[in-house]
Scaffold this motif. Structure first.
Motif, PDB file in Angstrom:
ATOM      1  N   GLN A   1       0.831  -1.211   0.000  1.00 28.33           N
ATOM      2  CA  GLN A   1       0.000   0.000   0.000  1.00 28.33           C
ATOM      3  C   GLN A   1       0.860   1.253   0.000  1.00 28.33           C
ATOM      4  OE1 GLN A   1      -2.202   0.638   3.630  1.00 28.33           O
ATOM      5  NE2 GLN A   1      -3.742   1.885   2.606  1.00 28.33           N
ATOM      6  N   ARG A   2       1.897   1.275   0.823  1.00 29.73           N
ATOM      7  CA  ARG A   2       2.745   2.457   0.918  1.00 29.73           C
ATOM      8  C   ARG A   2       3.562   2.665  -0.353  1.00 29.73           C
ATOM      9  NH1 ARG A   2       1.804   0.445   5.895  1.00 29.73           N
ATOM     10  NH2 ARG A   2       1.788   1.868   7.705  1.00 29.73           N
TER      11      ARG A   2
ATOM     12  N   GLY B   1       1.506   3.929  -3.199  1.00 29.80           N
ATOM     13  CA  GLY B   1       1.237   5.359  -3.015  1.00 29.80           C
ATOM     14  C   GLY B   1       2.438   6.194  -3.408  1.00 29.80           C
TER      15      GLY B   1
ATOM     16  N   ARG C   1       2.876   6.397  -7.183  1.00 34.27           N
ATOM     17  CA  ARG C   1       1.947   7.298  -7.871  1.00 34.27           C
ATOM     18  C   ARG C   1       2.219   8.765  -7.577  1.00 34.27           C
ATOM     19  NH1 ARG C   1      -1.703   3.083  -6.383  1.00 34.27           N
ATOM     20  NH2 ARG C   1      -2.202   4.171  -4.447  1.00 34.27           N
ATOM     21  N   SER C   2       3.123   9.000  -6.595  1.00 34.33           N
ATOM     22  CA  SER C   2       3.400  10.373  -6.187  1.00 34.33           C
ATOM     23  C   SER C   2       4.093  11.140  -7.300  1.00 34.33           C
ATOM     24  CB  SER C   2       4.287  10.381  -4.929  1.00 34.33           C
ATOM     25  OG  SER C   2       4.684  11.697  -4.617  1.00 34.33           O
TER      26      SER C   2
END
Length: 216
Positions: free
Chosen positions: A198-199, A202, A205-206
């Motif tokens: 999950q991290r 994220g 996608r940053s």
């Protein structure tokens, strides 16, 4: 049937289920392909006589470079373990899972020793190959923990392998580990792998690039 007899029967049934071949495959190789579970990984040779081996894996929809920062900052008093902190901290492990990259913990190198709670053995970095392999070995030489990153068409396969041996442990202790600890470790490690996934996704996608340092 008396309550004690019912409890004993339930315990025997639970043990039989936990020790069955399908259950063992489930909790020792969760998420891993047969090839990943059986194949060699860097660091296997650090504990060739391991009596208990688990290989678990997850696909991360991000490049290895987005996964690596979360691995190198793991640890007690560092980035945590991305699992159930409240359970970890029942054992005094001081785990507080971070939701951001912590620059002060990005400079990991072979030979670094990380604490594992106040009473447990420490973990020494044995292999640190950025974006490929991170291997820890406990200072009592009873545990080797391997993280391998393998790029694939979907992103990254994150593989976690534990190699454990208990010198001098009796049959009762081994039975307890097989019935209780091994299934329990799946609960914690599954949460950890999904937490990293999950991290990292994220981070992948940053829009803001993250610079990860390297020491040594």
């Amino acid at each position: 049937m008396k309550p004690r007899m019912l409890m004993a029967a339930a315990g025997v049934l639970a043990a039989a289920v936990a020790l069955s071949a399908p259950a063992r495959r489930r909790y020792l190789t969760w998420g891993a392909t047969p090839e990943e579970a059986a194949g060699p990984l860097p660091g296997d040779d650090l504990l060739p006589g391991a009596t208990l081996i688990s290989t678990r894996a997850v696909t991360v929809d991000a490049e290895p470079g987005a996964v690596w920062p979360w691995l190198v900052q793991m640890g007690s008093g560092r980035g945590g373990a991305y699992t159930y902190d409240w359970i970890e901290n029942l054992f005094g492990l001081d785990m507080h899972s971070a939701d951001e990259i912590l620059p002060q913990f990005q400079h990991l190198a072979v030979g670094d020793v990380l604490p594992l709670g106040p009473n447990g053995p420490h973990m020494r970095v044995e292999v640190c190959d950025p974006e490929r392999t991170l291997v820890f070995r406990s200072t009592d030489s009873a545990w080797v923990w391997i993280f391998a990153l393998r790029a694939d068409r979907r992103g990254t396969r994150l593989i976690s392998r534990n190699r454990i041996t208990s010198p001098g442990a009796g049959r009762a202790r081994r039975f307890l580990y097989e019935v209780v600890m091994s299934p329990g470790s799946l609960v914690m490690e599954r949460r950890m792998l999904l937490g990293i996934k999950q991290r990292a996704e994220g981070l992948g996608r940053s829009a803001e690039p993250v610079t990860v340092g390297r020491r040594g």
